[in-house]
Design a protein around this motif. Structure first.
Motif, PDB file in Angstrom:
ATOM      1  N   LEU A 188      38.939  30.388  39.140  1.00 54.42           N
ATOM      2  CA  LEU A 188      37.591  30.863  38.521  1.00 54.42           C
ATOM      3  C   LEU A 188      36.846  29.969  37.534  1.00 54.42           C
ATOM      4  N   GLY A 189      37.017  28.543  37.951  1.00 54.80           N
ATOM      5  CA  GLY A 189      36.456  27.573  37.050  1.00 54.80           C
ATOM      6  C   GLY A 189      34.976  27.375  37.319  1.00 54.80           C
ATOM      7  N   ALA A 190      34.298  26.005  37.279  1.00 54.26           N
ATOM      8  CA  ALA A 190      33.039  25.838  37.523  1.00 54.26           C
ATOM      9  C   ALA A 190      32.501  26.442  38.817  1.00 54.26           C
ATOM     10  N   GLU A 191      33.308  25.959  39.807  1.00 55.16           N
ATOM     11  CA  GLU A 191      32.849  26.660  41.023  1.00 55.16           C
ATOM     12  C   GLU A 191      33.913  27.618  41.451  1.00 55.16           C
ATOM     13  N   PRO A 192      33.568  28.721  41.097  1.00 60.34           N
ATOM     14  CA  PRO A 192      34.741  29.784  41.387  1.00 60.34           C
ATOM     15  C   PRO A 192      34.876  30.178  43.216  1.00 60.34           C
ATOM     16  N   ASP A 193      36.096  30.221  43.295  1.00 60.11           N
ATOM     17  CA  ASP A 193      36.429  30.561  44.883  1.00 60.11           C
ATOM     18  C   ASP A 193      35.841  32.044  45.335  1.00 60.11           C
ATOM     19  N   PRO A 194      34.757  32.145  46.223  1.00 57.61           N
ATOM     20  CA  PRO A 194      34.127  33.302  46.353  1.00 57.61           C
ATOM     21  C   PRO A 194      35.047  34.493  46.879  1.00 57.61           C
ATOM     22  N   GLU A 195      35.959  33.883  47.645  1.00 56.49           N
ATOM     23  CA  GLU A 195      36.915  35.050  48.205  1.00 56.49           C
ATOM     24  C   GLU A 195      37.793  35.682  47.001  1.00 56.49           C
ATOM     25  N   LEU A 196      38.112  34.772  45.928  1.00 54.07           N
ATOM     26  CA  LEU A 196      38.843  35.254  44.734  1.00 54.07           C
ATOM     27  C   LEU A 196      37.932  36.075  44.029  1.00 54.07           C
ATOM     28  N   VAL A 197      36.627  35.678  44.034  1.00 59.26           N
ATOM     29  CA  VAL A 197      35.647  36.518  43.164  1.00 59.26           C
ATOM     30  C   VAL A 197      35.502  38.087  44.002  1.00 59.26           C
ATOM     31  N   ARG A 198      35.447  37.869  45.303  1.00 65.50           N
ATOM     32  CA  ARG A 198      35.229  39.096  45.853  1.00 65.50           C
ATOM     33  C   ARG A 198      36.412  40.083  45.889  1.00 65.50           C
ATOM     34  N   ALA A 199      37.606  39.569  45.917  1.00 68.49           N
ATOM     35  CA  ALA A 199      38.773  40.355  45.710  1.00 68.49           C
ATOM     36  C   ALA A 199      38.980  41.062  44.205  1.00 68.49           C
ATOM     37  N   LEU A 200      38.629  40.310  43.206  1.00 64.80           N
ATOM     38  CA  LEU A 200      38.597  40.935  41.968  1.00 64.80           C
ATOM     39  C   LEU A 200      37.298  41.862  41.755  1.00 64.80           C
ATOM     40  N   TRP A 201      36.237  41.647  42.644  1.00 60.63           N
ATOM     41  CA  TRP A 201      35.195  42.479  42.354  1.00 60.63           C
ATOM     42  C   TRP A 201      35.262  43.842  42.907  1.00 60.63           C
ATOM     43  N   VAL A 202      36.213  44.044  44.153  1.00 59.24           N
ATOM     44  CA  VAL A 202      36.800  45.164  44.576  1.00 59.24           C
ATOM     45  C   VAL A 202      37.646  46.102  43.410  1.00 59.24           C
ATOM     46  N   LEU A 203      38.425  45.441  42.915  1.00 61.10           N
ATOM     47  CA  LEU A 203      39.346  46.095  41.861  1.00 61.10           C
ATOM     48  C   LEU A 203      38.372  46.553  40.737  1.00 61.10           C
ATOM     49  N   ARG A 204      37.558  45.746  40.225  1.00 65.76           N
ATOM     50  CA  ARG A 204      36.768  46.301  39.060  1.00 65.76           C
ATOM     51  C   ARG A 204      35.684  47.201  39.562  1.00 65.76           C
ATOM     52  N   GLU A 205      35.270  47.620  40.682  1.00 67.08           N
ATOM     53  CA  GLU A 205      34.559  48.470  41.394  1.00 67.08           C
ATOM     54  C   GLU A 205      35.340  49.878  41.155  1.00 67.08           C
ATOM     55  N   ALA A 206      36.514  49.639  41.752  1.00 69.71           N
ATOM     56  CA  ALA A 206      37.593  50.623  41.998  1.00 69.71           C
ATOM     57  C   ALA A 206      37.993  51.258  40.370  1.00 69.71           C
ATOM     58  N   GLY A 207      37.948  50.477  39.587  1.00 63.67           N
ATOM     59  CA  GLY A 207      37.992  50.840  38.181  1.00 63.67           C
ATOM     60  C   GLY A 207      39.659  50.954  37.767  1.00 63.67           C
ATOM     61  N   PRO A 208      39.995  50.885  36.574  1.00 67.90           N
ATOM     62  CA  PRO A 208      41.496  51.071  36.071  1.00 67.90           C
ATOM     63  C   PRO A 208      41.901  52.540  36.662  1.00 67.90           C
ATOM     64  N   GLN A 209      41.365  53.345  36.994  1.00 68.23           N
ATOM     65  CA  GLN A 209      41.852  54.584  37.336  1.00 68.23           C
ATOM     66  C   GLN A 209      42.449  54.463  38.896  1.00 68.23           C
ATOM     67  N   ALA A 210      42.044  53.448  39.487  1.00 65.23           N
ATOM     68  CA  ALA A 210      42.663  53.277  41.038  1.00 65.23           C
ATOM     69  C   ALA A 210      44.023  52.850  40.655  1.00 65.23           C
ATOM     70  N   ARG A 211      44.428  51.976  39.938  1.00 70.12           N
ATOM     71  CA  ARG A 211      45.765  51.561  39.725  1.00 70.12           C
ATOM     72  C   ARG A 211      46.647  52.903  39.260  1.00 70.12           C
ATOM     73  N   ALA A 212      46.111  53.462  38.367  1.00 69.33           N
ATOM     74  CA  ALA A 212      46.907  54.684  38.103  1.00 69.33           C
ATOM     75  C   ALA A 212      47.134  55.725  39.453  1.00 69.33           C
ATOM     76  N   ALA A 213      45.772  55.765  39.887  1.00 67.95           N
ATOM     77  CA  ALA A 213      46.104  56.696  41.175  1.00 67.95           C
ATOM     78  C   ALA A 213      46.877  56.028  42.172  1.00 67.95           C
ATOM     79  N   ALA A 214      46.787  54.882  42.273  1.00 63.96           N
ATOM     80  CA  ALA A 214      47.716  54.121  43.339  1.00 63.96           C
ATOM     81  C   ALA A 214      49.363  54.345  42.855  1.00 63.96           C
ATOM     82  N   ALA A 215      49.652  54.164  41.727  1.00 66.53           N
ATOM     83  CA  ALA A 215      51.106  54.460  41.191  1.00 66.53           C
ATOM     84  C   ALA A 215      51.287  55.782  41.577  1.00 66.53           C
ATOM     85  N   THR A 216      50.511  56.778  41.292  1.00 63.54           N
ATOM     86  CA  THR A 216      50.979  58.316  41.284  1.00 63.54           C
ATOM     87  C   THR A 216      51.198  58.728  42.910  1.00 63.54           C
TER      88      THR A 216
END
Length: 331
Positions: A188-216
């Motif tokens: 995520l430097g000066a020219e961030p990798d688009p695929e990495l940004v998109r993968a992180l965006w998916v988790l941000r959109e799902a929110g922290p509750q997604a992690r708890a729901a997945a563990a449950t």
């Protein structure tokens, strides 16, 4: 304990005796009755219960004979004395006279013989019917507990919950793996990798509750799968009837545990949470649209993306998801 088909053998014995009685009826002349012919009887005296004295003509002794007989008390009054038009004042009845053997010429009282004597064919018939009824009723009563143990609807609900939990767990693991794969290819430097940004965006959109729901979901799916295997005999009537006593006992215990887990899941709305989590995690499948949304969101708050990447980097590698299933989600 091995199942012994006791009532099946009782039913088989009953059918065999019934068939034997039918065979005896077929080979006995005139249904087992002695040779006789119908004649007219003059009723000399008659009681209300049908006991009477009658006269008849004996062609073998060539004389008129008289003796006791059992008349039909329910016959028409016009056939009884004094209504019957006999000049002697007698009534009329019909009877049977023996035509063979040393007793030919005697009356054969069919009603009395039927009441007093029970032929072999009759005995086999009665015993066969009794065994058939015992086999049918006893067999159904014995199968009743197995039939009542069917919990097909509950098992189907548990299967749907296990599927939703498995999908949520797999989708989250797949999203985390996408972030790690993107992190190995770029940063995520000066020219961030688009695929990495998109993968992180998916988790941000799902929110922290997604992690708890997945563990449950992962924990619940691991608990449901072995229970569903044991509860297989309760999933349908055919499976229930074919299962042995031990399998039915295990199924009953598994169904009880499934019922408890389903009640808890419905109380907390877990299935709906799992489904929504999967929907949120699958948003990145629309590549162009997700890439635009991810790029815009990253420009607004790049530090949040870096913190999320650092948070995921120390974790153990996520469980490799199973091959993706073709699902159509409806929001």
């Amino acid at each position: 304990m091995r199942h012994v088909p006791f009532f099946r053998w009782v039913l088989t014995a009953g059918v065999t005796l019934f068939a034997c009685s039918v065979g005896l009826y077929a080979i006995e002349p005139d249904g087992g009755l002695p040779a006789s012919r119908q004649i007219d009887l003059a009723v000399v005296h008659e009681e209300a219960d049908g006991s009477c004295r009658v006269r008849w003509s004996d062609p073998y002794a060539k004389k008129t004979r008289e003796g006791p007989y059992h008349c039909d008390a329910g016959r028409s009054d016009s056939l009884k004395a004094p209504n019957y038009g006999d000049i002697r004042g007698y009534g009329w009845e019909s009877g049977f006279m023996l035509t063979e053997g040393p007793d030919r010429g005697d009356l054969y009282d069919v009603a009395a013989d039927t009441e007093d004597d029970l032929s072999t064919a009759d005995a086999l018939l009665l015993l066969g019917v009794l065994l058939i009824m015992t086999g049918l009723v006893g067999g159904n009563l014995r199968a009743l507990p197995r039939v009542l143990g069917v919990e097909a609807r509950l098992v189907r609900r548990a299967i749907r919950l296990a599927e939703a939990a498995g999908w949520a767990s797999e989708d989250y693991a797949r999203a985390v793996d996408a972030v790690r794969d993107g992190g190995r290819r770029g940063d995520l430097g000066a020219e961030p990798d688009p695929e990495l940004v998109r993968a992180l965006w998916v988790l941000r959109e799902a929110g922290p509750q997604a992690r708890a729901a997945a563990a449950t979901a992962r924990e619940l799916a691991d608990r449901l799968r072995p229970l569903l295997e044991k509860a297989a005999p309760a999933a349908g009537l055919g499976n229930r009837l074919q299962a042995g006593p031990a399998a039915r006992a295990d199924a009953a215990a598994a169904v009880a545990e499934l019922r408890r887990l389903l009640a808890d899941a419905e109380q907390h709305g877990q299935r709906e949470r799992f489904v929504q989590t999967s929907v949120d995690l699958l948003r990145g499948q629309d590549g162009d649209r997700a890439a635009l949304a991810a790029g815009a969101d990253f420009e607004q708050d790049p530090e949040a993306y870096r913190r999320l990447l650092e948070d995921l980097a120390p974790l153990e590698p996520a469980a490799r998801p199973k091959p993706p299933r073709h699902r159509r989600w409806r929001r």
